[in-house]
Write an enzyme that holds these catalytic residues in place. Structure first.
Site, PDB file in Angstrom:
ATOM      1  N   ARG A  91     -15.189 -75.207   8.924  1.00 20.26           N
ATOM      2  CA  ARG A  91     -14.493 -73.928   8.673  1.00 20.26           C
ATOM      3  C   ARG A  91     -13.109 -74.302   8.149  1.00 20.26           C
ATOM      4  NH1 ARG A  91     -13.984 -68.397  12.061  1.00 20.26           N
ATOM      5  NH2 ARG A  91     -16.038 -68.247  11.106  1.00 20.26           N
ATOM      6  N   HIS A 134     -18.658 -67.148   3.135  1.00 13.86           N
ATOM      7  CA  HIS A 134     -19.132 -67.218   4.531  1.00 13.86           C
ATOM      8  C   HIS A 134     -20.665 -67.104   4.518  1.00 13.86           C
ATOM      9  CE1 HIS A 134     -18.910 -67.366   8.737  1.00 13.86           C
ATOM     10  NE2 HIS A 134     -18.283 -66.250   9.022  1.00 13.86           N
ATOM     11  N   GLN A 157     -22.710 -66.200   7.726  1.00 13.62           N
ATOM     12  CA  GLN A 157     -22.594 -64.779   8.062  1.00 13.62           C
ATOM     13  C   GLN A 157     -23.572 -63.971   7.209  1.00 13.62           C
ATOM     14  OE1 GLN A 157     -20.382 -63.209  10.438  1.00 13.62           O
ATOM     15  NE2 GLN A 157     -21.864 -61.597  10.032  1.00 13.62           N
ATOM     16  N   ASP A 166     -14.893 -55.253   6.868  1.00 12.67           N
ATOM     17  CA  ASP A 166     -14.304 -56.449   7.470  1.00 12.67           C
ATOM     18  C   ASP A 166     -12.790 -56.224   7.521  1.00 12.67           C
ATOM     19  OD1 ASP A 166     -13.805 -59.014   8.425  1.00 12.67           O
ATOM     20  OD2 ASP A 166     -14.091 -60.009   6.486  1.00 12.67           O
ATOM     21  N   CYS A 199     -18.767 -58.053  10.378  1.00 13.70           N
ATOM     22  CA  CYS A 199     -18.965 -59.453  10.782  1.00 13.70           C
ATOM     23  C   CYS A 199     -18.246 -59.777  12.087  1.00 13.70           C
ATOM     24  CB  CYS A 199     -18.482 -60.384   9.676  1.00 13.70           C
ATOM     25  SG  CYS A 199     -16.740 -60.149   9.266  1.00 13.70           S
ATOM     26  N   ARG A 237     -26.223 -64.193  14.442  1.00 13.30           N
ATOM     27  CA  ARG A 237     -25.565 -65.402  13.931  1.00 13.30           C
ATOM     28  C   ARG A 237     -26.263 -66.646  14.487  1.00 13.30           C
ATOM     29  NH1 ARG A 237     -20.536 -65.717  11.847  1.00 13.30           N
ATOM     30  NH2 ARG A 237     -21.330 -67.826  11.524  1.00 13.30           N
TER      31      ARG A 237
HETATM   32  N1   CP Z   1     -17.981 -63.484  12.103  1.00 11.56           N
HETATM   33  C1   CP Z   1     -17.388 -64.645  12.376  1.00 11.56           C
HETATM   34  O1   CP Z   1     -17.453 -65.619  11.623  1.00 11.56           O
HETATM   35  O2   CP Z   1     -16.721 -64.660  13.573  1.00 11.56           O
HETATM   36  P1   CP Z   1     -15.771 -65.818  14.080  1.00 11.56           P
HETATM   37  O3   CP Z   1     -14.577 -65.869  13.158  1.00 11.56           O
HETATM   38  O4   CP Z   1     -15.400 -65.446  15.486  1.00 11.56           O
HETATM   39  O5   CP Z   1     -16.523 -67.121  14.018  1.00 11.56           O
HETATM   40  N1  NVA Z   2     -12.626 -62.230   6.356  1.00  7.86           N
HETATM   41  C1  NVA Z   2     -12.430 -62.717   7.704  1.00  7.86           C
HETATM   42  C2  NVA Z   2     -13.756 -63.038   8.303  1.00  7.86           C
HETATM   43  C3  NVA Z   2     -13.711 -63.534   9.710  1.00  7.86           C
HETATM   44  C4  NVA Z   2     -15.074 -63.868  10.229  1.00  7.86           C
HETATM   45  C5  NVA Z   2     -11.531 -63.923   7.688  1.00  7.86           C
HETATM   46  O1  NVA Z   2     -11.698 -64.780   6.816  1.00  7.86           O
HETATM   47  O2  NVA Z   2     -10.652 -64.002   8.533  1.00  7.86           O
END
Ligand code: CP
Ligand code: NVA
Length: 300
Positions: free
Chosen positions: A96, A123, A126, A214, A254, A282
């Site tokens: 990540r 993502h 997701q 989101d 999400c 997930r």
């Molecule tokens: N939806 C998602 O990726 O959640 P987190 O940021 O908590 O991993």
């Molecule tokens: N768009 C958000 C998604 C989190 C799962 C971010 O990148 O923070």
């Protein structure tokens, strides 16, 4: 073996169909028996970390989560050297990251598959869980329309591509200046997505099957938060907006959610909201993906 998943279109629609099937397998082959999986995080996570760790454990593997201060990708050592090192111990590297180029650098040097667990642009894990949730709800993707209301961010981009791969119409309503870039729009349309863009949330959600939103400020955009809250005024998914959808429509997010900003508490908690099933998915989608990756070899 590398068969990286950096964006959802690294998978074919046939592979996604198979992953959805594999997500349902109750007694999966222990394809990660005695194997390690390194999960690197430059940003916080609740769902991604826990769902990936549990999916790996359910396949017999051993996840090792690595926090930003422990490895320091590009600071303590280069992304390439991080990947070369972790490839010595693990069957998989999940990452990540902020810059999408970081997952590309990891993938370029890794001898094991690299999975993007969220970058500033994408993502894909997701998007797999989102498709699984839509499939469970409607039993088909045919004739389905997803209306995304909000920022054309990483989640929206992967979801738009995922929809295109599976023949789902994708609409987005966003304020001026918060849509897809020209190149993203070309990439999304390029894989066959029936994409429409508007500044009107009510136009986007009219008779949609899924309303998705989101956060307005993603991780890394905290300094823009105040400006974004003002710019996104009028884009909250509320009951009144939701009423314009199909009668069997569902709400998806999400998570994490900011109630009162991109969505009202009432929509989040409504009987049409699928956010908790989506969060659970997930883990099932991650397990299905890993089964596909390690059981099915290099099929795309
Ligand atoms: N939806 C998602 O990726 O959640 P987190 O940021 O908590 O991993
Ligand atoms: N768009 C958000 C998604 C989190 C799962 C971010 O990148 O923070």
């Amino acid at each position: 073996m590398p068969n990286h998943l950096l964006e959802i279109d690294d998978l074919s629609s046939a592979a996604i169909t198979k992953i959805i099937e594999l997500s349902k397998v109750e007694d999966p082959d222990q394809v990660l028996q005695n194997k390690g999986a390194a999960l690197l995080f430059e940003k916080p996570s609740n769902r991604t970390r826990n769902s990936m760790e549990m999916a790996i454990i359910q396949l017999g593997g051993h996840p090792i989560t690595i926090r930003p201060d422990e490895v320091g990708i590009g600071e303590r050592e280069s992304a390439e050297d991080v990947a070369r090192t972790l490839s010595c111990y693990h069957a998989l590297i999940g990452a990540r990251v902020f810059a999408h180029s970081t997952v590309e650098k990891l993938a370029g040097a890794s001898t094991v598959p690299v999975v993007n667990m969220l970058s500033d642009t994408s993502h894909p894990l997701q998007a797999l869980a989102d498709l699984l949730t839509i499939w469970e709800e409607f039993g088909t993707f045919e004739g389905c329309a997803v209306a995304y209301v909000g920022d054309a961010n990483n989640v929206a981009r992967s979801l738009a591509m995922a929809c295109g791969l599976m023949g789902i119409e994708f609409r987005i309503a966003h304020p001026d200046g918060y849509g897809f870039s020209k190149s993203d729009e070309e990439a999304i349309r390029g894989i066959g997505t029936l994409l429409s863009t508007t500044h009107s949330p009510s136009e986007a959600v009219a008779e949609a099957n899924v309303v998705y939103t989101d956060v307005w400020a993603s991780m890394g955009q905290e300094k823009e938060r105040v400006k974004r809250l003002a710019d996104f005024e009028g884009y909250t998914v509320e009951d009144k907006l939701f009423e314009l959808t199909n009668e069997d429509s569902i709400f998806m997010h999400c998570l994490p959610a900011h109630p009162g900003e991109e969505v009202s508490r009432s929509v989040l908690d409504s009987s049409r909201s699928r956010i908790w099933g989506q969060a659970e998915n997930r883990m099932h989608a991650a397990r299905g993906f890993l089964l596909h990756l390690f059981q099915e070899g290099n099929q795309k």
